[in-house]
Design an enzyme around this catalytic site. Structure first.
Site, PDB file in Angstrom:
ATOM      1  N   TYR A 281      -9.687   8.188  15.211  1.00  0.00           N
ATOM      2  CA  TYR A 281      -8.528   8.220  14.316  1.00  0.00           C
ATOM      3  C   TYR A 281      -7.318   7.562  14.976  1.00  0.00           C
ATOM      4  O   TYR A 281      -6.897   7.952  16.074  1.00  0.00           O
ATOM      5  CB  TYR A 281      -8.201   9.657  13.929  1.00  0.00           C
ATOM      6  N   TYR A 332      -5.104   2.175   5.509  1.00  0.00           N
ATOM      7  CA  TYR A 332      -4.775   3.546   5.890  1.00  0.00           C
ATOM      8  C   TYR A 332      -5.314   4.503   4.852  1.00  0.00           C
ATOM      9  O   TYR A 332      -4.615   4.906   3.935  1.00  0.00           O
ATOM     10  CB  TYR A 332      -3.263   3.686   6.047  1.00  0.00           C
TER      11      TYR A 332
END
Lengths: 382, 144
Positions: A281, A332
């Site tokens: 991440y 995103y």
């Protein structure tokens, strides 16, 4: 070996970018239809719906109601969860557990957002309602990660240039991904000369903001083997959460990330050396360094040298990281695309960015004010 | 909190003692009457032992900078004309940690581990705790 009592049988991705004519749920529906097609399923096969509301979803915790109505699903299990970047992993884990318990057979996990068009700025102040950190000008997600970056730099000698190598390498990977939003290569100089957002984080240390949606279909390993696409088994799962912030002296270092990965390794019966490719991440470049340390790919404090030059984390390196470009360059989707890329790598579908012989992929997610973390270890069967 | 203006503390039964201390120029944190733990931010129960009884304990106001950032992005109207400004994570000598600033706000001379001492600064009619460096001094003298 590995837990392997649930599997991912389909992934679907909507268009990504700036999509001003869409809503979070219209994009979620687009991704859901794509995931059904990928798995070779009909909507009637889906008996579970787990959702993550987007930053621009008006429904909040009731998001599952609106999306379920839109998709025409009357599920055996459902619900919505907001844990930021950890949510994809957590919802897939909930789906896997429900399937293993016999409470559902095929669960769609879905996220959609119009953060780009809607102008989400990720600038909320943390703290409590009454003692907001905004009293002292502390706003937004970048500042929390910048606290961690600054302390990592002071303790271990980590440099902004080393963070820059993460940005440069993720962009190299995105350049090989036709679906990535940011595909133009960048240099370390570009990173260093990009404007400061929250020192020590430059603009190119920060993820992009996008509209889009992702759906992931979780089912039993047996059902997954009848799917249109090669099944990907869930070998290990883990979560860790530090819900106290100022209450923990090491909150900035996210100790829960190490907890969530070690649980997943134990469940999978594997160690860091067994991982062929990692989707870590990356809301900010520093997050990749934390994950490399917490997932045991290097010792605490050594992630700076590990990423320097990009050699070890790029395609062809010891541990290719974020092979589709990540939050920094692909899109995103708050970690949902990290799961999709893990699945695609393990199916061997990634063309010029394929990691040869990828068999095990570590996928991590993390969210809120550094509070939540999740991990999946996925195994290919192709 | 307000739209556009300075983000004001909202006084409640739980945090009133903190802000009244600030008004009087004393930094205070809660001390749990169950286990003695000093805590911040203010809370109705102790996160260690869950006891609901507490008292307000003055602290020295001395501590060190655990980490700091310098905000360049204009996130909030009340802060837009002050960028770049610092925000620090302070570890008080007595244990609790808090978010604050080191004066001057635009000061670039910060470092992790820097010794600091609390001062009380006026912000749009509200007194807020901020810090000044005591690096290189014994911290006993007033700055300015």
């Amino acid at each position: 070996m590995g837990w392997r009592r649930a599997a991912i049988s389909g992934v679907g991705v909507s268009r990504q970018g700036k999509l001003p004519d869409e809503t979070p749920n219209s994009l979620a529906a687009e991704a859901f239809v794509a995931a059904l097609d990928d798995a070779g399923l009909r909507r009637e096969n889906v008996d579970g719906l787990l959702t993550m509301p987007g930053t621009k979803s008006p429904e909040g915790a009731k998001h599952y109601l609106a999306l379920g109505e839109q998709l025409g699903i009357n599920p055996r299990i459902t619900g919505s969860l907001s844990m930021g970047g950890a949510t994809a992993g957590v919802l897939i884990q909930q789906a896997a557990l429900a399937i293993d318990a016999g409470m559902a057979s095929t669960v769609a996990c879905v996220f959609g957002d119009t953060a780009k068009t809607g102008g989400s700025r990720f600038n909320a102040a943390a703290g409590t309602d009454t003692d907001s950190w905004g009293i002292w000008g502390m706003f937004g997600n970048a500042a929390n990660s910048a606290f961690g970056a600054q302390r990592h730099m002071a303790r271990y000698g980590t440099t902004s240039e080393q963070l820059g190598w993460v940005a440069v390498t993720m962009r190299e990977h995105a350049a090989l991904n036709p679906d990535a939003i940011m595909r133009e290569r960048i240099t370390l100089d570009d990173h260093q000369s990009s404007r400061m957002i929250v020192d020590p984080l430059h603009l190119l240390d920060c993820c992009i903001i996008s509209d889009g949606a992702v759906a992931v279909i979780v089912t039993s390993p047996e059902r997954a083997r009848d799917a249109r696409s090669a099944p990907v088994d869930i070998w290990g799962m883990g979560q860790g959460h530090t819900l106290e912030k100022l209450g923990r002296p090491d909150w900035w270092y996210l100790p829960h990330q190490a907890d969530c990965v070690s649980d997943a390794y134990r469940m999978a019966g594997v160690s860091p050396a067994d991982i062929d490719v990692a989707q870590l991440y990356d809301n900010f470049t520093i997050s990749v360094l934390f994950w490399l340390e917490h997932a045991g790919f290097c010792a605490p404090g050594e992630a700076g040298p590990f990423v320097e030059g990009g050699k070890r984390i790029r395609l062809g390196g010891d541990l290719p990281v974020n092979t589709a470009g990540g939050n920094l360059s692909e899109s995103y989707m708050q970690g949902w695309l990290h799961v999709v890329e893990g699945v695609r790598q393990l199916r061997g579908e990634c063309g010029p960015r394929q990691v040869d012989g990828a068999r095990l992929c570590l996928v991590t997610g993390r969210g809120m004010t550094l509070n939540t973390a999740s991990c999946l270890i996925l195994g290919g069967t192709a | 909190m307000s739209d556009g203006g300075f983000v004001r503390p909202v006084r409640t039964e739980v945090n009133r003692g903190f802000w009244e201390g600030v008004d009087d120029g004393v930094l205070r944190v809660q001390r749990c009457l169950g286990c003695g733990e000093l805590r911040y931010p203010p809370a109705s129960r102790c996160p260690r032992c869950l006891d609901a009884e507490w008292t307000w304990q003055p602290v020295s106001g001395r501590g060190e900078v655990l980490s700091y950032v310098v905000v360049h992005q204009r996130y909030h109207p009340a802060w837009s004309d002050r960028v770049p400004y610092n925000v620090v994570l302070v570890q008080l000598d007595e244990g609790p940690r808090l978010i604050s600033n080191v004066l001057p706000l635009s000061g670039a001379d910060l470092r992790v581990g820097m010794a600091v001492r609390v001062v009380f600064d006026d912000e749009d009619g509200v007194r807020v705790p901020r810090f000044v460096s005591t690096d290189g001094t014994d911290g006993a003298t007033e700055p300015n």
